[in-house]
Enzyme design. Structure first.
Site, short mmCIF file in Angstrom:
data_model
loop_
_atom_site.label_atom_id
_atom_site.label_comp_id
_atom_site.label_asym_id
_atom_site.label_seq_id
_atom_site.Cartn_x
_atom_site.Cartn_y
_atom_site.Cartn_z
N ARG A 111 0.83 -1.24 -0.11
CA ARG A 111 -0.10 -0.04 0.00
C ARG A 111 1.01 1.34 0.01
O ARG A 111 1.62 1.55 1.03
CB ARG A 111 -0.98 -0.07 1.21
CG ARG A 111 -1.81 1.07 1.22
CD ARG A 111 -3.04 1.16 2.52
NE ARG A 111 -2.20 1.56 3.73
CZ ARG A 111 -2.21 2.90 4.04
NH1 ARG A 111 -2.90 3.71 3.52
NH2 ARG A 111 -1.62 3.23 5.19
N HIS A 155 -2.67 10.59 1.01
CA HIS A 155 -2.02 10.58 2.41
C HIS A 155 -1.32 11.97 2.71
O HIS A 155 -0.28 12.03 2.96
CB HIS A 155 -1.01 9.22 2.37
CG HIS A 155 -0.52 8.87 3.65
ND1 HIS A 155 -0.65 7.44 4.01
CD2 HIS A 155 -0.46 9.52 4.89
CE1 HIS A 155 -0.28 7.31 5.17
NE2 HIS A 155 -0.19 8.49 5.74
N GLU A 200 -6.79 7.91 6.77
CA GLU A 200 -7.12 8.56 8.11
C GLU A 200 -7.72 10.25 8.00
O GLU A 200 -6.93 11.26 8.32
CB GLU A 200 -5.72 8.75 8.85
CG GLU A 200 -5.13 7.08 9.30
CD GLU A 200 -3.99 7.35 10.06
OE1 GLU A 200 -3.54 6.46 10.40
OE2 GLU A 200 -3.36 8.61 10.22
N TYR A 326 -3.13 1.76 16.36
CA TYR A 326 -1.71 1.89 17.13
C TYR A 326 -2.10 1.71 18.62
O TYR A 326 -1.28 0.90 19.14
CB TYR A 326 -1.27 3.05 16.77
CG TYR A 326 -0.93 3.15 15.37
CD1 TYR A 326 0.53 2.60 15.12
CD2 TYR A 326 -1.49 4.00 14.42
CE1 TYR A 326 0.98 2.70 13.86
CE2 TYR A 326 -0.84 3.95 12.96
CZ TYR A 326 0.35 3.15 12.88
OH TYR A 326 0.91 3.39 11.49
N GLU A 384 -2.28 -0.43 8.69
CA GLU A 384 -1.17 0.12 9.26
C GLU A 384 -1.41 -0.47 10.69
O GLU A 384 -2.38 -0.33 11.75
CB GLU A 384 -1.08 1.53 9.43
CG GLU A 384 -0.91 2.48 8.22
CD GLU A 384 -0.70 3.87 8.31
OE1 GLU A 384 -0.17 4.25 9.72
OE2 GLU A 384 -0.94 4.71 7.46
#
Length: 479
Positions: A111, A155, A200, A326, A384
């Site tokens: 990606r 991004h 995001e 995360y 991610e």
């Protein structure tokens, strides 16, 4: 000791690190594999993720225009070490070497993000052929090595020319983005089959437009809401545009940062703070996509922005959802916060990465199960997951980063547990391939499987690179 879930063999630290270095994987018998590893489903996708501004460099090459991150990082005091993405990891010139690293590790998907300023230097209008040529070459290089390209259309590196016209605060950006998406898909869509719209949007809105600290460094509740709504709208229009373009074998999706939110220890007001931050960070992107509505606590904030037909446009069907995870977020009530809330302490005993982020792999399991129960169990890829840790060069000449191995391993075991419990999880992309420009932290934090010498750009694989490669090749994770 690391115990197998349920029962069975345990591995001491020394034995595990031996496996982590790739020393014991190939000779294992089938019975040993069953005892010491958890196997992932056939067809599970193993990959890695990067972003254009963080690794490409070549900021002025081949007609690329400036982005908001060029402007931000070149402003004194904005980036911790004064770093910029002007050179980054020089991926633009070294992409063949980086593709070889992925292939040698046995990874089957990559990606990467497209730099909008390379394709349309002013954000609109005709395409820059030389910019498209780079992604054409990259796509072909990936396919030659058996790696599926997963392009992400945005991004964070918005063309500065569009920011000068209001950026994500300008409703017209939704149409500009859909036009740009069609240009890119028209060039590499004959070979790239998995398409990510945004990466995001909540982070862009919160840190780029709400509290500041990221480009374009705006602040305020109104700016946050405009950035969220117009990204949601742009995502919906791009999905509709690509679907109508007729790529019959395309898989269309988007990537969201979704982190379970918990109240920090303290007064009852922290519970309300956690619920509100959950709405701001998570639900303001998830609920419009899957339900066609904003969370109740934010409806009044978004009402001035929503026009007839907007929510129908945003609520587009997707073939997959990318999850960036995360850690959990622990919130306290704070009247001075953007929405009356702020980050609080983690529970006592929580360990943290070098970035200061809590290490909570069970939060990944929690989030995957929530997708199962609250949003209809969509096909999900963890797009991610990773950690910033230091490393050192051992006697063998290899960069040692054992803490990263344990971090990834524990999160992969959480993924396996979620699959076992019915979550439709289909792949995992580690963040990230290379040590890179880490936004406001510059080059002070290191998330990569591969070390990059800042002077020579030499790539040095870390222990985690070899470990993760062994996991990908075996489709199994050591216990």
């Amino acid at each position: 000791m690391f115990a197998k879930e349920g029962a069975g063999v345990t591995l001491g630290r020394r034995e595990f690190l031996g496996i982590a270095a790739g020393a014991a994987l190939a000779p294992l018998t089938r019975s040993a594999m069953a005892q010491q590893f958890v196997q992932f489903p056939d067809g599970f996708v193993w990959g890695t993720s990067t972003s254009s501004y963080q690794i490409e460099g070549a900021a002025d090459a081949d007609g690329r225009g400036p982005s908001v991150w060029d402007t931000f990082s070149r402003t004194p005091g904005k980036v911790l070490d004064g770093g910029t993405g002007d050179v980054a990891a020089d991926h633009y010139n070294r992409y063949l070497e980086d593709v070889a690293l992925m292939a040698d590790a046995g990874l089957k998907a990559y990606r990467f993000s497209i730099a909008w300023p390379r394709i349309q230097p002013t954000g609109t209008g005709p395409a820059n052929a030389r910019g498209l040529d780079f992604y054409d070459r990259l796509t072909d290089a990936l396919l030659r090595r058996g790696i599926e390209p997963w392009p992400c259309l945005y991004h964070w590196d918005l063309p500065q020319a569009l920011q000068d016209r209001g950026g994500w605060g300008n409703r017209d950006i939704a149409s500009w983005f859909a036009d740009y998406a069609q240009i890119v898909a028209g060039r590499i869509g004959d070979r790239a089959k998995h398409w990510v719209m945004l990466n995001e949007p909540s982070v862009v809105a919160i840190f780029g437009h709400g509290v500041g600290g990221h480009a374009p460094d705006l602040r305020g509740r109104t700016n946050y809401c405009a950035a969220i709504h117009h990204q949601n709208l742009a995502q919906g229009r791009a999905l509709a545009a690509l679907r109508s373009a007729g790529g019959k074998d395309w898989q269309l999706g988007t990537v969201l940062s979704v982190q379970p939110v918990k109240p920090a220890p303290g007064p009852d007001s922290n519970r309300h703070a956690a619920a509100q931050w959950d709405a701001v960070w998570n639900r303001a992107c998830l609920d419009p996509l899957f339900k066609g509505e904003y969370p109740d606590s934010l409806i009044a904030d978004f009402k001035p922005l929503v026009k007839p037909g907007d929510m129908e446009t945003i609520r587009q069907p997707i073939d997959f959802l990318g999850l960036n995870y995360y850690s959990r977020m622990h919130q306290v009530a704070d009247p001075g916060g953007l929405f009356g809330t702020n980050f609080g302490p983690s529970p006592d005993g929580t360990k943290h990465t070098d970035m200061g982020w809590p290490i909570e792999p069970d939060g990944l399991y929690e989030q995957l199960i929530e997708f199962r129960d609250r949003y209809g169990n969509p096909p999900v890829y963890v797009t991610e997951n990773g950690a910033s840790y230091g490393d050192w060069v051992g006697p063998s000449g290899k960069a040692e980063d054992g803490a990263r191995i344990f971090f990834i391993r524990d999160h992969l075991l959480a993924c396996h547990r979620a699959i076992r419990d019915g979550a439709d999880l289909r792949g995992y992309f580690v963040w990230t391939l290379l040590d890179n420009f880490e936004w406001g932290y510059g080059y002070t934090q290191h998330f990569g499987l591969v070390q990059v010498d800042r002077e020579t750009m030499r790539r040095r694989p870390k222990a985690s690179y070899y470990w993760y490669g062994d996991v990908a090749k075996a489709n199994a994770v050591p216990l």
